[in-house]
Scaffold this motif. Structure first.
Motif, mmCIF file in Angstrom:
data_model
loop_
_atom_site.group_PDB
_atom_site.id
_atom_site.type_symbol
_atom_site.label_atom_id
_atom_site.label_comp_id
_atom_site.label_asym_id
_atom_site.label_seq_id
_atom_site.Cartn_x
_atom_site.Cartn_y
_atom_site.Cartn_z
ATOM 1 N N VAL A 208 0.823 -1.205 0.000
ATOM 2 C CA VAL A 208 0.000 0.000 0.000
ATOM 3 C C VAL A 208 0.860 1.259 0.000
ATOM 4 C CG1 VAL A 208 -1.617 1.357 1.399
ATOM 5 C CG2 VAL A 208 -2.025 -1.084 1.047
ATOM 6 N N THR A 209 1.946 1.256 0.741
ATOM 7 C CA THR A 209 2.749 2.472 0.874
ATOM 8 C C THR A 209 3.603 2.705 -0.368
ATOM 9 O OG1 THR A 209 4.579 1.280 1.926
ATOM 10 C CG2 THR A 209 2.894 2.213 3.377
ATOM 11 N N GLY A 210 3.823 3.989 -0.668
ATOM 12 C CA GLY A 210 4.664 4.337 -1.795
ATOM 13 C C GLY A 210 6.094 3.859 -1.615
ATOM 14 N N ARG A 211 6.573 3.889 -0.364
ATOM 15 C CA ARG A 211 7.949 3.450 -0.096
ATOM 16 C C ARG A 211 8.132 1.988 -0.480
ATOM 17 N NH1 ARG A 211 11.134 4.164 5.675
ATOM 18 N NH2 ARG A 211 13.021 3.041 5.105
ATOM 19 N N ALA A 212 7.183 1.135 -0.077
ATOM 20 C CA ALA A 212 7.286 -0.287 -0.392
ATOM 21 C C ALA A 212 7.162 -0.526 -1.890
ATOM 22 C CB ALA A 212 6.218 -1.073 0.371
ATOM 23 N N LYS A 213 6.177 0.104 -2.538
ATOM 24 C CA LYS A 213 5.970 -0.103 -3.971
ATOM 25 C C LYS A 213 7.206 0.307 -4.765
ATOM 26 C CE LYS A 213 0.917 0.478 -4.107
ATOM 27 N NZ LYS A 213 0.566 -0.694 -4.936
ATOM 28 N N SER A 214 7.762 1.467 -4.438
ATOM 29 C CA SER A 214 8.944 1.942 -5.169
ATOM 30 C C SER A 214 10.119 0.992 -4.991
ATOM 31 C CB SER A 214 9.322 3.344 -4.692
ATOM 32 O OG SER A 214 8.308 4.272 -4.984
ATOM 33 N N ALA A 215 10.344 0.528 -3.759
ATOM 34 C CA ALA A 215 11.468 -0.377 -3.500
ATOM 35 C C ALA A 215 11.288 -1.703 -4.232
ATOM 36 C CB ALA A 215 11.603 -0.614 -1.997
ATOM 37 N N ILE A 216 10.064 -2.221 -4.243
ATOM 38 C CA ILE A 216 9.805 -3.499 -4.927
ATOM 39 C C ILE A 216 10.020 -3.355 -6.425
ATOM 40 C CG2 ILE A 216 8.020 -5.197 -5.476
ATOM 41 C CD1 ILE A 216 6.760 -4.435 -2.699
ATOM 42 N N ARG A 217 9.460 -2.295 -7.001
ATOM 43 C CA ARG A 217 9.613 -2.095 -8.441
ATOM 44 C C ARG A 217 11.074 -1.908 -8.827
ATOM 45 N NH1 ARG A 217 4.547 1.984 -8.488
ATOM 46 N NH2 ARG A 217 2.914 0.524 -9.098
ATOM 47 N N ARG A 218 11.799 -1.155 -7.995
ATOM 48 C CA ARG A 218 13.212 -0.929 -8.287
ATOM 49 C C ARG A 218 13.985 -2.246 -8.252
ATOM 50 N NH1 ARG A 218 13.451 3.290 -5.585
ATOM 51 N NH2 ARG A 218 14.024 2.407 -3.571
ATOM 52 N N ALA A 219 13.706 -3.094 -7.248
ATOM 53 C CA ALA A 219 14.396 -4.378 -7.133
ATOM 54 C C ALA A 219 14.048 -5.300 -8.300
ATOM 55 C CB ALA A 219 14.037 -5.047 -5.807
ATOM 56 N N LEU A 220 12.768 -5.306 -8.682
ATOM 57 C CA LEU A 220 12.350 -6.157 -9.795
ATOM 58 C C LEU A 220 13.003 -5.706 -11.095
ATOM 59 C CD1 LEU A 220 8.538 -6.550 -9.004
ATOM 60 C CD2 LEU A 220 10.312 -8.299 -8.780
ATOM 61 N N ARG A 221 13.084 -4.380 -11.271
ATOM 62 C CA ARG A 221 13.714 -3.873 -12.497
ATOM 63 C C ARG A 221 15.181 -4.268 -12.561
ATOM 64 N NH1 ARG A 221 10.413 0.916 -11.755
ATOM 65 N NH2 ARG A 221 12.116 1.964 -10.655
ATOM 66 N N GLU A 222 15.874 -4.148 -11.435
ATOM 67 C CA GLU A 222 17.299 -4.485 -11.428
ATOM 68 C C GLU A 222 17.527 -5.978 -11.644
ATOM 69 O OE1 GLU A 222 18.623 -3.007 -7.724
ATOM 70 O OE2 GLU A 222 18.500 -0.886 -8.304
ATOM 71 N N GLU A 223 16.684 -6.792 -11.031
ATOM 72 C CA GLU A 223 16.854 -8.245 -11.113
ATOM 73 C C GLU A 223 16.585 -8.767 -12.519
ATOM 74 O OE1 GLU A 223 14.878 -12.311 -9.202
ATOM 75 O OE2 GLU A 223 14.394 -10.353 -8.382
ATOM 76 N N ASP A 224 15.550 -8.235 -13.132
ATOM 77 C CA ASP A 224 15.116 -8.771 -14.429
ATOM 78 C C ASP A 224 15.420 -7.820 -15.579
ATOM 79 O OD1 ASP A 224 14.104 -11.062 -13.244
ATOM 80 O OD2 ASP A 224 12.166 -10.140 -12.845
ATOM 81 N N ARG A 225 16.337 -6.893 -15.345
ATOM 82 C CA ARG A 225 16.552 -5.842 -16.338
ATOM 83 C C ARG A 225 16.899 -6.396 -17.722
ATOM 84 N NH1 ARG A 225 17.499 -0.466 -16.868
ATOM 85 N NH2 ARG A 225 19.108 0.200 -18.349
ATOM 86 N N GLU A 226 17.861 -7.321 -17.802
ATOM 87 C CA GLU A 226 18.266 -7.835 -19.105
ATOM 88 C C GLU A 226 17.118 -8.546 -19.810
ATOM 89 O OE1 GLU A 226 21.005 -7.190 -20.738
ATOM 90 O OE2 GLU A 226 21.540 -5.890 -19.051
ATOM 91 N N ARG A 227 16.384 -9.347 -19.033
ATOM 92 C CA ARG A 227 15.249 -10.059 -19.644
ATOM 93 C C ARG A 227 14.187 -9.080 -20.119
ATOM 94 N NH1 ARG A 227 10.461 -12.103 -17.570
ATOM 95 N NH2 ARG A 227 11.056 -11.521 -15.437
ATOM 96 N N PHE A 228 13.956 -8.051 -19.322
ATOM 97 C CA PHE A 228 12.946 -7.063 -19.705
ATOM 98 C C PHE A 228 13.382 -6.259 -20.925
ATOM 99 C CE2 PHE A 228 11.179 -6.881 -15.126
ATOM 100 C CZ PHE A 228 10.241 -7.862 -15.435
ATOM 101 N N ILE A 229 14.681 -5.964 -21.025
ATOM 102 C CA ILE A 229 15.165 -5.215 -22.190
ATOM 103 C C ILE A 229 14.921 -6.014 -23.465
ATOM 104 C CG2 ILE A 229 17.251 -4.394 -23.344
ATOM 105 C CD1 ILE A 229 18.279 -3.479 -20.619
ATOM 106 N N LYS A 230 15.226 -7.313 -23.443
ATOM 107 C CA LYS A 230 15.002 -8.152 -24.622
ATOM 108 C C LYS A 230 13.518 -8.237 -24.967
ATOM 109 C CE LYS A 230 19.105 -11.062 -23.949
ATOM 110 N NZ LYS A 230 19.595 -12.439 -23.665
ATOM 111 N N LEU A 231 12.689 -8.423 -23.924
ATOM 112 C CA LEU A 231 11.251 -8.498 -24.168
ATOM 113 C C LEU A 231 10.724 -7.160 -24.679
ATOM 114 C CD1 LEU A 231 8.545 -9.956 -24.009
ATOM 115 C CD2 LEU A 231 8.428 -9.359 -21.578
ATOM 116 N N GLY A 232 11.213 -6.059 -24.088
ATOM 117 C CA GLY A 232 10.774 -4.735 -24.526
ATOM 118 C C GLY A 232 11.157 -4.458 -25.961
ATOM 119 N N ALA A 233 12.348 -4.898 -26.370
ATOM 120 C CA ALA A 233 12.784 -4.692 -27.755
ATOM 121 C C ALA A 233 11.865 -5.419 -28.729
ATOM 122 C CB ALA A 233 14.229 -5.168 -27.919
ATOM 123 N N GLU A 234 11.438 -6.628 -28.361
ATOM 124 C CA GLU A 234 10.534 -7.379 -29.227
ATOM 125 C C GLU A 234 9.157 -6.715 -29.293
ATOM 126 O OE1 GLU A 234 9.153 -10.297 -31.816
ATOM 127 O OE2 GLU A 234 11.171 -9.657 -31.241
#
Length: 742
Positions: free
Chosen positions: A491-517
């Motif tokens: 619910v809190t912005g602090r938690a949401k931002s931290a989770i999204r940031r961690a997910l982006r860093e963890e899956d960044r390469e996979r997301f870049i490839k998927l985003g390019a497609e």
């Protein structure tokens, strides 16, 4: 004027807002500078009257010849803003700033001239208000988020800038009828979304309620008129209930020997309307319509009053809050309790001291309040610098404007609950927060490593909503990383931002490839190629530092491919009128996965959703708050992070509504007509209960999205023959009965 008279006047205004112009001969005399000085002198005998006179004369001269939309001289507006702030017992610098707040923006006056005439403090305040005015907060989410961040950072220098801006908006809303209808709607929406919750967060609840009600009058006049009419009907039946309950409380205080000031009032129409929308309660529940206040000398007396009230009347379970022992961050202190009072009606009572009441009325502004010529020494008034630091410190490092907007809106709108760590430390959280929010409130590292939680010693799911006073223990494990489903649970912005940031860093390469497609396909659909140059250009236009940042967001479904295409080729992107294909309505599925909406919660586009993979049977889509998700808490591998495709959806999403309507001629036909007028189709209807005076029925309505659902519910709620209407959700319906769509 009593509550009945005030609301009767409001009903008349709601039915006929456009009053005829009053003849000039009968117009009231405009307040003068001497009137303002007398108003300030009443609470600050040491006021600098000459300073106020000079500011009045300067502002009047600068605005000479300028007119408001109503035809009045423009300077009547700064003068009215100054009087609003004088009602809050503000210092001379704030009053003078109000008189001058539009001079730099709208006249030939300069900051340097203001500083020469009135000093550096006032010049800085006027410049701060001018900068806030230039922000022009709009409905566009990205721009609104950026401006919201600037607004909060600007307040860190001097909160009085925001106090003047709020008073400015209040007077503009009071006189909004002179503006064009489209401008009225724009200003009212800004007020409802930004300024009213900001006033509430600052503790100025009276201003929040008035701003909300003035915006409500513009945005939904029919609903407001309906609330007022229904209130007047109830008021007539209750026979001046406010006076009777006030007298009961005064007699009780006298018997207990407690010196107390007792008052009662009717709540604003928008406040009543909001409760009707969010709580499954009858309109006649007095705790949702009336408020009573008992003001005493000491905190000890507050608890004596509480004991006397609970001995005299039965307390309603779950409706007690002690903000004296756990104050809000803006300094608010009071005891709230609801009791079954006269004739068994539920009544809300607030108990506080005189000092607490001053802070409750003025909020953070109590820091500048004057009494007898000196600044009030109120031990409960919050230091504005500390308050602003609490509001902004957690957002300064975030680069995502939309994360910031979501976080700040949550901070402002939500009430608080207070939970304890095993060591007894208090953790304040927004109402509705979960153990995930609790973990991130302690430390980001604790949040990332969270694998479970115990509440009061009992293991609970991570989506559990926390309540006041609970002891929460976070269970962590090495190697644990945030899950995508947590974004919808937090619910809190602090938690949401931290989770999204961690997910982006963890899956960044996979997301870049998927985003390019995804980008390649989207560009080919409009006859273009997703070249490196095109992607770099789109990234800069959307506020990203590099193309890879854009592709990562695209691959993680935080933005859509159509948004990227629209930035570069707005004429080729999907037109607003084009409908989303039903098979592509949900984003996040693999090409071979079919989906179905869960019949237990019936999610619609616009709501947060999560998918549960059914082995060999596709994916069932649930609303994020669906109780049926509890059974999958220990099966994280089956959870899919999904969201709805952006665009216009077809009206094929069936939602069941439960209604109670009067048993009278033509009522059912009127209900069906109201639904049809909102471009919604009734696909099924069944009666649950038939009584001589009412019917209870279930109606299946085919809708486009959550906004379409809200319009239908609003239209039905405003109908006088509909006593209640709500979304019907049946957890007994098994998602196994849902047929996945290919």
């Amino acid at each position: 004027m009593d509550a009945q008279g005030a609301l009767r006047a409001g009903a008349q205004a709601a039915s006929d807002e456009a009053a005829a112009p009053v003849a000039a001969a009968s117009a009231p005399v405009a307040p003068t500078v001497e009137d303002l000085i007398r108003q300030v002198h009443a609470y600050n005998p040491r006021t600098n009257a000459d300073l106020i006179r000079r500011a009045w004369a300067f502002g009047e001269a600068m605005h000479e010849g300028q007119l408001r939309k109503s035809g009045e001289a423009y300077f009547t507006h700064p003068a009215a803003v100054a009087r609003i702030l004088a009602e809050q017992r503000m210092d001379d610098a704030t009053i003078v700033t109000a008189l001058l707040h539009d001079t730099v923006e709208d006249t030939k006056a300069s900051r340097a001239q203001i500083e020469r005439e009135f000093g550096p403090e006032i010049a800085e305040l006027v410049e701060g208000v001018t900068n806030l005015t230039k922000m022009q907060i709009r409905s566009d989410e990205t721009r609104q988020a950026e401006n919201f961040r600037k607004l909060f950072m600007a307040t860190s220098r001097d909160l009085r800038v925001v106090l003047v801006k709020l008073a400015d908006r209040l007077h503009n809303m009071r006189t909004i009828r002179a503006m064009a209808p489209d401008k009225q709607a724009q200003k009212a929406r800004e007020t409802m979304d930004i300024y009213a919750p900001l006033a509430g967060r600052m503790g100025m609840q009276w201003m929040r309620e008035e701003l909300e009600d003035l915006a409500f009058r513009v945005l939904n006049p029919e609903a407001r008129a309906s609330v007022i009419r229904r209130f007047l009907t109830l008021q007539g039946e209750a026979d001046h209930v406010i006076a009777k309950i006030v007298e009961d409380l005064r007699e009780l205080m006298a018997r207990e020997g407690i010196a107390a000031e007792v008052t009662g009032r009717a709540k604003k129409p928008y406040s009543i309307w909001r409760k009707l929308q969010t709580k499954d309660q009858a309109f006649s529940r007095l705790s949702d319509i009336y408020g009573f206040r008992v003001i005493v000398a000491t905190a000890a007396d507050c608890y004596r009053v509480l004991g006397a009230v609970h001995q005299r009347w039965r307390a309603v379970p779950g409706r007690f809050k002690d903000y004296i022992s756990q104050p809000k961050s803006n300094g608010y202190r009071s005891i709230h309790t609801t009791v079954a009072g006269r004739d068994g009606k539920q009544v809300e009572i607030q108990i506080r001291t005189h000092e607490m009441h001053e802070v409750a009325e003025a909020g953070v502004a109590a820091h500048w309040s004057y009494r007898d010529g000196v600044r009030s020494e109120n031990r409960f008034a919050v230091d504005p610098a500390r308050w602003i630091a609490q509001m902004t410190e957690r957002f300064e490092d975030g680069a995502d404007h939309n994360d910031f907007l979501e976080a700040v809106k949550l901070e402002m709108y939500q009430d608080q609950v207070f939970c304890f760590t095993p060591k007894g430390h208090v953790i304040p959280l927004p109402k509705g927060a979960t153990p995930i929010d609790f973990a991130y409130a302690i430390h980001t590292r604790i949040g990332h490593a969270c694998v479970g939680a115990k509440v009061d010693g009992v293991r609970v799911p991570l989506y559990t909503r926390l309540r006041n006073g609970q002891m929460v223990e976070i269970i962590t494990a090495e190697g644990q990383t945030p899950q995508a489903s947590w974004v919808g649970i937090a619910v809190t912005g602090r938690a949401k931002s931290a989770i999204r940031r961690a997910l982006r860093e963890e899956d960044r390469e996979r997301f870049i490839k998927l985003g390019a497609e995804l980008a390649r396909v989207a560009f080919e659909n409009v006859g273009r190629k997703a070249t490196d140059k095109a992607l770099r250009t789109a990234a800069r236009a959307m506020g990203f530092e590099a193309a890879d940042d854009l592709l990562a967001r695209l691959g993680s479904a935080e933005i859509t491919a159509r948004q990227v295409v629209r930035v570069l080729y707005p004429d080729l992107a999907q037109r607003p009128g084009e409908e989303v294909e039903e098979a592509r309505a949900v984003v996040g599925l693999s090409p071979d996965q079919a989906y179905a909406r869960a019949p237990c919660c019936q999610p619609v586009p616009g709501e947060r959703i999560v998918g549960i993979a059914q082995r060999g049977q596709g994916v069932v889509v649930h609303a994020i708050d669906c109780p049926a998700l509890a059974r999958y808490e220990d099966q994280p591998d089956r959870w899919l992070d999904l969201h709805w495709q952006e665009g216009t959806h077809r009206p094929v999403n069936t939602v069941t509504l439960e209604m109670t309507i009067s048993n009278g001629p033509g009522v059912l036909g009127r209900v069906c007509t109201l639904i049809g007028e909102q471009s919604a189709n009734i696909s099924d209807l069944s009666f649950v209960d038939r009584k001589p005076d009412y019917y209870r029925l279930l109606v299946d309505v085919d809708l486009r999205n959550a906004e379409h659902l809200h319009r239908v519910l609003t239209a039905l709620e405003a109908e006088s023959q509909v006593s209640s209407v709500a979304r019907h959700r049946d957890p007994r319906r098994s998602e196994q009965s849902a047929a996945p769509r290919p």
